[in-house]
Design a protein around this motif. Structure first.
Motif, mmCIF file in Angstrom:
data_model
loop_
_atom_site.group_PDB
_atom_site.id
_atom_site.type_symbol
_atom_site.label_atom_id
_atom_site.label_comp_id
_atom_site.label_asym_id
_atom_site.label_seq_id
_atom_site.Cartn_x
_atom_site.Cartn_y
_atom_site.Cartn_z
ATOM 1 N N UNK A 101 0.838 -1.207 0.000
ATOM 2 C CA UNK A 101 0.000 0.000 0.000
ATOM 3 C C UNK A 101 0.874 1.259 0.000
ATOM 4 N N UNK A 102 1.947 1.240 0.775
ATOM 5 C CA UNK A 102 2.846 2.390 0.846
ATOM 6 C C UNK A 102 3.560 2.620 -0.480
ATOM 7 N N UNK A 103 4.048 1.552 -1.111
ATOM 8 C CA UNK A 103 4.742 1.724 -2.388
ATOM 9 C C UNK A 103 3.793 2.263 -3.457
ATOM 10 N N UNK A 104 2.534 1.854 -3.396
ATOM 11 C CA UNK A 104 1.546 2.356 -4.353
ATOM 12 C C UNK A 104 1.377 3.866 -4.236
ATOM 13 N N UNK A 105 1.274 4.369 -3.009
ATOM 14 C CA UNK A 105 1.099 5.801 -2.782
ATOM 15 C C UNK A 105 2.310 6.579 -3.295
ATOM 16 N N UNK A 106 3.501 6.146 -2.954
ATOM 17 C CA UNK A 106 4.713 6.857 -3.358
ATOM 18 C C UNK A 106 4.906 6.839 -4.865
ATOM 19 N N UNK A 107 4.597 5.707 -5.485
ATOM 20 C CA UNK A 107 4.777 5.599 -6.923
ATOM 21 C C UNK A 107 3.819 6.538 -7.655
ATOM 22 N N UNK A 136 13.645 9.583 -9.024
ATOM 23 C CA UNK A 136 14.239 8.824 -7.926
ATOM 24 C C UNK A 136 13.166 8.356 -6.947
ATOM 25 N N UNK A 137 12.142 9.187 -6.705
ATOM 26 C CA UNK A 137 11.034 8.760 -5.844
ATOM 27 C C UNK A 137 10.308 7.580 -6.474
ATOM 28 N N UNK A 138 10.085 7.649 -7.786
ATOM 29 C CA UNK A 138 9.485 6.514 -8.486
ATOM 30 C C UNK A 138 10.327 5.254 -8.293
ATOM 31 N N UNK A 139 11.628 5.389 -8.522
ATOM 32 C CA UNK A 139 12.500 4.236 -8.425
ATOM 33 C C UNK A 139 12.562 3.659 -7.022
ATOM 34 N N UNK A 140 12.600 4.544 -6.017
ATOM 35 C CA UNK A 140 12.669 4.075 -4.627
ATOM 36 C C UNK A 140 11.416 3.279 -4.268
ATOM 37 N N UNK A 141 10.249 3.788 -4.637
ATOM 38 C CA UNK A 141 9.006 3.086 -4.321
ATOM 39 C C UNK A 141 8.894 1.786 -5.106
ATOM 40 N N UNK A 142 9.346 1.795 -6.357
ATOM 41 C CA UNK A 142 9.276 0.593 -7.178
ATOM 42 C C UNK A 142 10.175 -0.502 -6.624
ATOM 43 N N UNK A 143 11.186 -0.109 -5.839
ATOM 44 C CA UNK A 143 12.063 -1.087 -5.222
ATOM 45 C C UNK A 143 11.336 -2.074 -4.324
ATOM 46 N N UNK A 144 10.171 -1.690 -3.815
ATOM 47 C CA UNK A 144 9.390 -2.606 -2.989
ATOM 48 C C UNK A 144 8.198 -3.195 -3.699
ATOM 49 N N UNK A 145 8.005 -2.854 -4.967
ATOM 50 C CA UNK A 145 6.776 -3.240 -5.662
ATOM 51 C C UNK A 145 6.822 -4.644 -6.238
ATOM 52 N N UNK A 206 -0.215 12.639 -15.360
ATOM 53 C CA UNK A 206 -1.252 13.054 -14.419
ATOM 54 C C UNK A 206 -2.299 11.970 -14.203
ATOM 55 N N UNK A 207 -2.465 11.076 -15.174
ATOM 56 C CA UNK A 207 -3.429 9.978 -15.036
ATOM 57 C C UNK A 207 -3.047 9.069 -13.869
ATOM 58 N N UNK A 208 -1.769 9.036 -13.499
ATOM 59 C CA UNK A 208 -1.300 8.144 -12.434
ATOM 60 C C UNK A 208 -1.955 8.445 -11.094
ATOM 61 N N UNK A 209 -2.387 9.680 -10.867
ATOM 62 C CA UNK A 209 -3.010 10.035 -9.594
ATOM 63 C C UNK A 209 -4.243 9.209 -9.292
ATOM 64 N N UNK A 210 -5.290 9.283 -10.119
ATOM 65 C CA UNK A 210 -6.485 8.468 -9.846
ATOM 66 C C UNK A 210 -6.228 6.969 -9.923
ATOM 67 N N UNK A 211 -5.339 6.529 -10.811
ATOM 68 C CA UNK A 211 -5.014 5.104 -10.863
ATOM 69 C C UNK A 211 -4.424 4.625 -9.539
ATOM 70 N N UNK A 212 -3.579 5.453 -8.950
ATOM 71 C CA UNK A 212 -2.975 5.098 -7.671
ATOM 72 C C UNK A 212 -3.994 4.957 -6.558
ATOM 73 N N UNK A 213 -5.005 5.813 -6.552
ATOM 74 C CA UNK A 213 -6.047 5.733 -5.531
ATOM 75 C C UNK A 213 -6.854 4.445 -5.663
ATOM 76 N N UNK A 214 -7.134 4.046 -6.899
ATOM 77 C CA UNK A 214 -7.869 2.799 -7.116
ATOM 78 C C UNK A 214 -7.044 1.613 -6.620
ATOM 79 N N UNK A 215 -5.762 1.578 -6.982
ATOM 80 C CA UNK A 215 -4.897 0.497 -6.537
ATOM 81 C C UNK A 215 -4.756 0.446 -5.022
ATOM 82 N N UNK A 216 -4.647 1.608 -4.401
ATOM 83 C CA UNK A 216 -4.536 1.664 -2.946
ATOM 84 C C UNK A 216 -5.787 1.093 -2.278
ATOM 85 N N UNK A 217 -6.938 1.437 -2.807
ATOM 86 C CA UNK A 217 -8.202 0.932 -2.251
ATOM 87 C C UNK A 217 -8.251 -0.591 -2.319
#
Length: 469
Positions: A101-107, A136-145, A206-217
């Protein structure tokens, strides 16, 4: 989430996990959606590499701008091992679900933020600096994905269907790439090159924002995996067990040979994967003069065909084993890479599509199998951490640098076949790695009890064990 049946057929007590298929499918959806979003993010960047070079870097030599853009693409992969070192052991300690869940939010946040960065023409030097920070934030979060998502599915799936369910993770990879390629292509056709450089490139990010919320849910709606919950129960009865099992010292002290195998397998897989799914559109534009839309359209067709067969490959791996399919995929790249690039070099749409399909048929053997093979390399107590470290180290060194290295090799050697030789060499190393791995299809994950689909299968397995087989 699951039922743990305990059947006494002799003085030995045998624990067998009986999975709930509905919950397994929900877990697969949640994990695959996150993987799709990860590759949507990275796909958007790779498909817009030329445009991003124009927007974020000063005007001058076109080759230098492209290399700068690809170098920024590679930056995200340099921090992926740090993400793996952080998120992997954390997932072994506090649970797979929370970390995913955390990696999804950061990504999602990193990708969304890229879409808001002003261009070089507006803020100058700070434009590429901000791009690098959010990459780098993308890469760091993807490290746990990937390590977490593949572990999540592997630990939910019954032993006899782990390949099938695991293949949906790579179905998500292809879906993410297709979504990114489709959106970039449509935007390019609508706005043209000038419109994309002016503002159109922002929309896919910008599409990544709503996609991330769906994945987090979806991820927050699930409980943790049966294997992790059983590990937690053991930890409660053995003080200090979880901390010891999930620590970096444990991983590097006891898993060195498996980590090495993971790095080599994932390296060969990453180079071939990124060569086809990330670098090829840039190759078609830079070397063959294709416009972005036509180059990506050819790749979309290839990926849609791969999506039709990837889960069939996963199912096949449950029947014939992981090693035969992995060997077929690696061997295919060794034999077919040069002929495929020679065909692509002909330039016609039919020739380019034929060449990409040759590479795609080899890649799908890896895509449909690797997500089940890699988690099975490690025991449950250190699976998330070990896989995250090994996979991300390999992806950082080999996969993410593939577009940059191949572009540099072409300009250094003057040969358009440099990418083919690079992919073939990586796959040859992969053949040796597959030969060294153990077959794990249909077998329980190390450190976890057997997992089956029905109570009848559990009873039959318990009776067979009681009979000494």
């Amino acid at each position: 989430m699951t039922r743990t049946d305990t059947t006494r057929t002799d003085p030995t007590r045998t624990d067998i996990t009986v999975t709930d298929e509905r919950l397994v499918r929900r877990a697969v959806k949640a994990a695959a959606l996150g993987n799709a979003m990860e590759w949507f993010d990275f796909g958007v960047y790779s498909y817009l590499a030329v445009t991003i070079g124009d927007v974020f870097f000063p005007s001058g030599n076109d080759a230098v701008r492209l290399l700068s853009s690809l170098a920024t693409f590679a930056v995200a992969f340099l921090v992926r091992p740090l993400g793996g070192l952080f998120f992997g052991p954390l997932g072994d300690r506090v649970g797979r679900k929370r970390v995913l869940a955390l990696t999804m939010v950061l990504m999602a946040a990193g990708t969304f933020a890229i879409g808001l960065i002003p261009s070089y023409a507006v803020i100058g030097f700070w434009s590429p600096v901000l791009l690098i920070v959010f990459r780098m934030l993308q890469g760091f979060s993807t490290g746990g994905e990937y390590g977490g998502a593949s572990t999540f599915i592997a630990e939910y799936a019954p032993d006899q269907r782990r390949g099938y369910y695991g293949s949906f993770l790579e179905f998500g990879t292809l879906a993410g790439y297709v979504g990114a390629a489709g959106l970039v292509t449509l935007m390019g056709m609508w706005l043209g090159g000038d419109g994309m450089r002016e503002w159109g490139w922002r929309v896919p990010f910008l599409v990544a924002g709503p996609l991330g919320l769906v994945g987090l849910y979806l991820r927050l709606k699930l409980e943790d995996t049966p294997a992790f919950r059983k590990l937690t129960e053991e930890a409660e009865n053995r003080p200090g067990y979880r901390e010891k099992a999930a620590g970096l010292r444990e991983i590097f002290a006891t898993q060195r040979s498996r980590l090495t195998l993971c790095v080599v397998l994932a390296g060969a897989y990453g180079i071939t994967d990124y060569m086809l799914l990330s670098y090829l559109p840039t190759y078609l534009t830079d070397r063959l003069g294709y416009d972005d839309a036509h180059g990506i359209a050819v790749l979309i067709v290839t990926m849609l065909l791969l999506m039709c067969v990837v889960t069939l490959v996963g199912r096949l791996s449950d029947r014939v084993g992981r090693k035969p399919l992995l060997m077929t995929g690696m061997g295919g790249f060794v034999i077919l890479s040069v002929p495929a690039f020679l065909l692509i070099g002909q330039g016609s749409v039919v020739a380019v599509l034929g060449g990409t399909l040759l590479l795609g048929l080899s890649l799908v053997c890896l895509l449909g199998t690797m997500s089940a093979a890699l988690p099975a390399l490690f025991p449950t107590r250190v699976r998330y951490g070990s896989l995250s470290i090994g996979y991300n180290l390999s992806t950082s060194l080999f996969g993410g640098t593939t577009p940059l290295i191949t572009t540099g090799l072409i300009h250094a050697t003057g040969s358009d076949l440099a990418p083919a030789w690079y992919a073939a060499g990586a796959a040859l190393v992969g053949v040796a790695a597959v030969a060294c791995m153990k077959e794990t299809a249909g077998r329980p994950l190390e450190g976890s009890p057997p997992s089956v689909s029905t109570r009848e299968e559990a009873a039959e397995l318990a009776r067979s064990r009681g009979g000494g087989t």
